[in-house]
Motif scaffolding. Sequence first.
Motif, PDB file in Angstrom:
ATOM      1  N   TYR A 413       0.825  -1.205   0.000  1.00  0.00           N
ATOM      2  CA  TYR A 413       0.000   0.000   0.000  1.00  0.00           C
ATOM      3  C   TYR A 413       0.864   1.261   0.000  1.00  0.00           C
ATOM      4  O   TYR A 413       0.418   2.331  -0.429  1.00  0.00           O
ATOM      5  CB  TYR A 413      -0.938   0.007   1.210  1.00  0.00           C
ATOM      6  CG  TYR A 413      -2.157  -0.869   1.024  1.00  0.00           C
ATOM      7  CD1 TYR A 413      -3.187  -0.488   0.181  1.00  0.00           C
ATOM      8  CD2 TYR A 413      -2.270  -2.084   1.697  1.00  0.00           C
ATOM      9  CE1 TYR A 413      -4.308  -1.288   0.002  1.00  0.00           C
ATOM     10  CE2 TYR A 413      -3.387  -2.902   1.529  1.00  0.00           C
ATOM     11  CZ  TYR A 413      -4.404  -2.492   0.683  1.00  0.00           C
ATOM     12  OH  TYR A 413      -5.507  -3.291   0.511  1.00  0.00           O
ATOM     13  N   ARG A 414       2.085   1.168   0.478  1.00  0.00           N
ATOM     14  CA  ARG A 414       2.974   2.329   0.438  1.00  0.00           C
ATOM     15  C   ARG A 414       3.298   2.693  -1.009  1.00  0.00           C
ATOM     16  O   ARG A 414       3.283   3.874  -1.386  1.00  0.00           O
ATOM     17  CB  ARG A 414       4.248   2.050   1.233  1.00  0.00           C
ATOM     18  CG  ARG A 414       4.019   1.921   2.737  1.00  0.00           C
ATOM     19  CD  ARG A 414       5.317   1.771   3.506  1.00  0.00           C
ATOM     20  NE  ARG A 414       5.052   1.482   4.905  1.00  0.00           N
ATOM     21  CZ  ARG A 414       4.828   2.394   5.843  1.00  0.00           C
ATOM     22  NH1 ARG A 414       4.868   3.672   5.512  1.00  0.00           N
ATOM     23  NH2 ARG A 414       4.584   2.056   7.096  1.00  0.00           N
ATOM     24  N   SER A 415       3.567   1.694  -1.817  1.00  0.00           N
ATOM     25  CA  SER A 415       3.797   1.958  -3.243  1.00  0.00           C
ATOM     26  C   SER A 415       2.533   2.508  -3.898  1.00  0.00           C
ATOM     27  O   SER A 415       2.602   3.390  -4.765  1.00  0.00           O
ATOM     28  CB  SER A 415       4.231   0.667  -3.951  1.00  0.00           C
ATOM     29  OG  SER A 415       5.449   0.193  -3.432  1.00  0.00           O
ATOM     30  N   ALA A 416       1.365   1.994  -3.485  1.00  0.00           N
ATOM     31  CA  ALA A 416       0.110   2.458  -4.064  1.00  0.00           C
ATOM     32  C   ALA A 416      -0.147   3.921  -3.731  1.00  0.00           C
ATOM     33  O   ALA A 416      -0.553   4.706  -4.600  1.00  0.00           O
ATOM     34  CB  ALA A 416      -1.045   1.592  -3.559  1.00  0.00           C
ATOM     35  N   ILE A 417       0.121   4.323  -2.484  1.00  0.00           N
ATOM     36  CA  ILE A 417      -0.165   5.706  -2.100  1.00  0.00           C
ATOM     37  C   ILE A 417       0.810   6.668  -2.765  1.00  0.00           C
ATOM     38  O   ILE A 417       0.437   7.756  -3.193  1.00  0.00           O
ATOM     39  CB  ILE A 417      -0.147   5.868  -0.559  1.00  0.00           C
ATOM     40  CG1 ILE A 417      -0.927   7.130  -0.134  1.00  0.00           C
ATOM     41  CG2 ILE A 417       1.256   5.924  -0.005  1.00  0.00           C
ATOM     42  CD1 ILE A 417      -2.415   7.011  -0.252  1.00  0.00           C
ATOM     43  N   ILE A 418       2.084   6.261  -2.919  1.00  0.00           N
ATOM     44  CA  ILE A 418       3.051   7.167  -3.543  1.00  0.00           C
ATOM     45  C   ILE A 418       2.823   7.258  -5.051  1.00  0.00           C
ATOM     46  O   ILE A 418       3.207   8.250  -5.684  1.00  0.00           O
ATOM     47  CB  ILE A 418       4.494   6.722  -3.222  1.00  0.00           C
ATOM     48  CG1 ILE A 418       5.470   7.901  -3.374  1.00  0.00           C
ATOM     49  CG2 ILE A 418       4.922   5.569  -4.109  1.00  0.00           C
ATOM     50  CD1 ILE A 418       5.264   9.010  -2.387  1.00  0.00           C
ATOM     51  N   SER A 419       2.166   6.260  -5.639  1.00  0.00           N
ATOM     52  CA  SER A 419       1.888   6.325  -7.079  1.00  0.00           C
ATOM     53  C   SER A 419       0.977   7.497  -7.425  1.00  0.00           C
ATOM     54  O   SER A 419       0.988   7.990  -8.561  1.00  0.00           O
ATOM     55  CB  SER A 419       1.250   5.013  -7.552  1.00  0.00           C
ATOM     56  OG  SER A 419      -0.086   4.876  -7.074  1.00  0.00           O
TER      57      SER A 419
END
Length: 451
Positions: A413-419
């Motif tokens: 989810y960290r990658s998802a939010i930074i996307s």
Amino acid sequence: MDTGTVRAQAADEAAGLRREQRGWYFYDWACSVYSTSVLTVFLGPYLTSVAESAADADGYVHPLGLPVRAGSFFAYSVSLSVIVAVVLMPLVGAAADRGGRKKPLLGAAAYTGAAATTGMFFLDGDRYLLGGVLLVVANAAQSVASMLYNSYLPQIAPPEDRDAVSSRGWAFGYAAGSLVLVADLVLYSAHGSFGLSETAAVRICLASAGLWWGAFTLVPLRRLRDRHARGERAAGAASPGLRQLAATVRDMRRHPLTLAFLLAYLIYNDGIQTVITQASVYGSEELGLGQSTLITAVLLVQVLAVAGALAMGRLARTYGAKRTILGSLVAWTATLAAGYFLPANAPVFFFVLACGIGLVLGGSQALSRSLFSHLVPPGKEAEYFSAYELSDRGMSWLGPLLFGLTYQITGSYRSAIISLVAFFVIGFALLARVPVRRAVAAAGNPVPEKI
């Protein structure tokens, strides 16, 4: 006509506009409670639980004979409401501008949505289909009413005042959302003390939002005035809705700078909407935060969005709306970057993130609305604001799609939010390239000193 008479007429006109502006603010006060209490907090989890109680052994419900996972029913209902709104908004907008009678249409849309929301009181047991229908009606009606409400802005505020007027409207909305959310949380948290079951408390919270929406809509309906359609607009009053819609699209192609702003708004606002809807998922799934923490964070966002909207409205008076919006997009990017590094099981840091979101949320949306109002050709306010709402509602699936795909590929989810930073970076670049002063002049409007 002597000078004294002219001054008296000007004073009367200014007083009339101030009265309309105060009434206009109250529609934000009326309808924002639906967005906050119904869509953001209560309806999603509750409608999902109702659908699950109606599901078969495999976890499916069957609306109109179609197999649908109970956990997906709320999302599909929201998507259907967007489709309905996308069809209705241009047609209603064209009709409002042709006839010059936006107020009856605003009242019809608002009370349709308020009645559907109030009817959610009867959503219990396994009545998931009733809940889906009420959600589609309420959400589509809210989109249509917001489009008509926004289209009043160029008519009730001179160019130099629109940033401030728009910001006050957003502030009124967030203040109402905060007030009612506090009352809802008290009722929900202490439902046993009031002799209510948890289900009954949720149904009362849902229905009360509809009653609030309907009651306070009376204020703008009493104070706003209809303007008669101009001759060329009235002449087209017999055009069928779809033909008028096609004419609106063709007309917008004659204003490429207005379209350039709409494209930028579509991109960065999709990022804003996705952060709003996915922040709770990020908080619960990635950061391990409880429901009470997430609800408190939503309340923080609502309260600080009031101050943020008013503060950014003042900044726009000094630096212009475009520069202030660009600054807010930088702040959004920094907020997401900070969110990427948040430690798990640390609610204090999540509250700080919520504060950052709240401070830029209301202002970036309010100033976008007021800036667009300068780019609308006179006499076409409702039609063009239907396109503005379409760029919001009709494309609001892009951000969640990117969020979901990123999570599916990376499992983080960290990658998802930074996307989501991509929406703010691209939106910044597109908006920076729009020559807003030239765009205002090309639309046939006076160019404010600061824009």
